[in-house]
Design a protein around this motif. Structure first.
Motif, mmCIF file in Angstrom:
data_model
loop_
_atom_site.group_PDB
_atom_site.id
_atom_site.type_symbol
_atom_site.label_atom_id
_atom_site.label_comp_id
_atom_site.label_asym_id
_atom_site.label_seq_id
_atom_site.Cartn_x
_atom_site.Cartn_y
_atom_site.Cartn_z
ATOM 1 N N PHE A 198 5.398 28.299 0.704
ATOM 2 C CA PHE A 198 4.938 26.449 1.573
ATOM 3 C C PHE A 198 3.656 26.342 2.250
ATOM 4 N N VAL A 199 3.625 27.414 3.445
ATOM 5 C CA VAL A 199 2.665 27.184 4.674
ATOM 6 C C VAL A 199 1.461 28.278 3.558
ATOM 7 N N GLY A 200 1.905 29.198 2.684
ATOM 8 C CA GLY A 200 1.298 30.248 2.208
ATOM 9 C C GLY A 200 0.319 29.819 0.791
ATOM 10 N N ARG A 201 0.850 29.328 0.314
ATOM 11 C CA ARG A 201 0.509 29.379 -0.999
ATOM 12 C C ARG A 201 0.062 27.125 -0.963
ATOM 13 N N ILE A 202 1.087 26.418 -0.827
ATOM 14 C CA ILE A 202 0.649 25.287 -0.986
ATOM 15 C C ILE A 202 -0.079 24.512 0.021
ATOM 16 N N VAL A 203 0.529 24.642 1.021
ATOM 17 C CA VAL A 203 -0.605 23.806 2.286
ATOM 18 C C VAL A 203 -2.067 24.319 1.774
ATOM 19 N N PRO A 204 -2.372 25.242 1.632
ATOM 20 C CA PRO A 204 -3.682 25.725 1.175
ATOM 21 C C PRO A 204 -5.268 24.741 0.121
ATOM 22 N N SER A 205 -3.962 24.811 -0.762
ATOM 23 C CA SER A 205 -4.287 24.632 -1.537
ATOM 24 C C SER A 205 -4.253 22.976 -2.190
ATOM 25 N N PHE A 206 -3.141 22.401 -1.490
ATOM 26 C CA PHE A 206 -2.995 20.560 -1.561
ATOM 27 C C PHE A 206 -3.861 20.265 -0.131
ATOM 28 N N MET A 207 -4.212 20.823 0.381
ATOM 29 C CA MET A 207 -4.436 20.218 1.227
ATOM 30 C C MET A 207 -6.030 19.933 0.969
ATOM 31 N N SER A 208 -6.429 21.433 0.436
ATOM 32 C CA SER A 208 -8.631 20.781 -0.278
ATOM 33 C C SER A 208 -8.043 19.873 -1.398
ATOM 34 N N TYR A 209 -7.161 19.608 -1.641
ATOM 35 C CA TYR A 209 -7.186 18.408 -2.900
ATOM 36 C C TYR A 209 -8.331 17.481 -2.638
ATOM 37 N N THR A 210 -8.696 17.122 -3.608
ATOM 38 C CA THR A 210 -10.336 15.898 -3.273
ATOM 39 C C THR A 210 -10.220 14.579 -4.437
ATOM 40 N N PRO A 211 -8.657 13.751 -4.061
ATOM 41 C CA PRO A 211 -8.367 13.028 -5.403
ATOM 42 C C PRO A 211 -9.194 12.106 -6.160
ATOM 43 N N ASP A 212 -9.512 12.011 -7.288
ATOM 44 C CA ASP A 212 -9.950 11.452 -7.861
ATOM 45 C C ASP A 212 -10.013 9.628 -7.458
ATOM 46 N N ILE A 213 -11.155 9.061 -6.683
ATOM 47 C CA ILE A 213 -11.624 8.090 -6.187
ATOM 48 C C ILE A 213 -11.567 6.792 -7.120
ATOM 49 N N PRO A 214 -12.283 7.132 -8.292
ATOM 50 C CA PRO A 214 -12.861 5.774 -8.790
ATOM 51 C C PRO A 214 -11.331 5.766 -10.358
#
Length: 280
Positions: A198-214
């Protein structure tokens, strides 16, 4: 309480463990953090009185194995896993989806990328920090967590991460309900086993995600964004509130804090049922 039907599903680069209960319209529950299908044990049986309830271990967690253990993780691929679950269990019929924390990020991407397969998404505290006005500070936090993990190991990295999740100006540990239900306490060993991934793979990738606001704006009638009653000011809550504000929608409050579905399962499950009923 009937035991769930279990199965495995081959997806791109992984084999997913899943569990199914009940009858009726499909509700797919996407876990977050270090949780797997078992994190929904407190609410799944009650939901199964009205719905077919599907839960699963995300790729790389618990019983869902990766073909390449060191493979990088991406939100889009996790959302494709959720799509494969829908195609298996609800072919041709839009489903109801609930996601918690990082699972809520998966649910958001599933809605924007495959809206034809989703009737409603309830997203509880997705840590989409890129929507925050202080997003640059959160990027620095994520980098600090990763640097600490590589240099000092898991528990120092978790300490940095926990400090970053706290309320602004709060010098104490994040408010939490420390007395967990028996089932949740029994999962602690598996939770700890999932932490390095979780710390090594999920946190950096998922918390860098930008949702498609439009796209989310266009689909806002199918989206419920939720936050914990006890987590106001903490990073995941602030992210959920900022996203709701960006979309011009209400932030719904659920019992407990970030892990309210674990600490307050009966109350949390009842509010989730109400949200799902209101969507159909």
């Amino acid at each position: 309480m009937n035991a769930p039907t279990t199965g495995s599903l081959r997806v791109n680069g992984a084999t997913l463990h899943y569990e199914v209960r009940g009858e009726g319209p499909l509700v797919l529950l996407i876990p977050g953090g270090t949780g797997g299908a078992a994190s929904f044990d407190g609410i799944a049986d009650d939901l199964a009185a009205e719905y077919t309830v599907a839960t699963y271990d995300p790729r790389g967690m618990s019983r869902s194995t990766l073909d390449e253990p060191d493979a990088e993780q991406q939100v889009a691929e996790h959302a494709d896993d959720a799509l494969r679950m829908l195609e298996l269990l609800s072919p041709g019929e839009p489903a109801l989806v609930f996601g918690a924390s990082s699972g809520a990020i998966v649910a958001l991407h599933l809605l924007t990328a495959h809206s034809e397969r989703v009737a409603c998404v309830v997203a509880h505290e997705p840590p989409v920090v890129e929507v925050l006005p202080d997003a640059a500070e959160q990027r620095a936090l994520i980098a600090h967590v990763q640097d600490t993990f590589r240099a000092q190991g898991l528990m120092p990295a978790m300490a940095v991460f926990a400090a970053g999740l706290k309320r602004d100006g709060d010098a104490t540990e994040p408010k939490a309900d420390l007395k967990l239900p028996r089932q949740a306490a029994a999962r602690s060993e598996q939770t700890m086993a999932n932490l390095p991934y979780f710390v090594g793979r999920i946190v950096p990738s998922f918390m860098s995600y930008t949702p498609d606001i439009p796209q989310l704006e266009a689909l806002s009638d199918r989206l419920v964004i939720a936050g914990g009653q006890d987590s106001c000011g903490e990073l995941p809550y602030r992210s959920a509130a900022a996203l709701a504000e960006r979309l011009g929608t209400e932030l719904h409050h659920f019992p407990g804090g970030h892990i309210g579905l674990t600490t307050h399962p009966a109350e949390f499950g009842e509010l989730l049922r109400k949200a799902l009923r209101a969507s159909v």
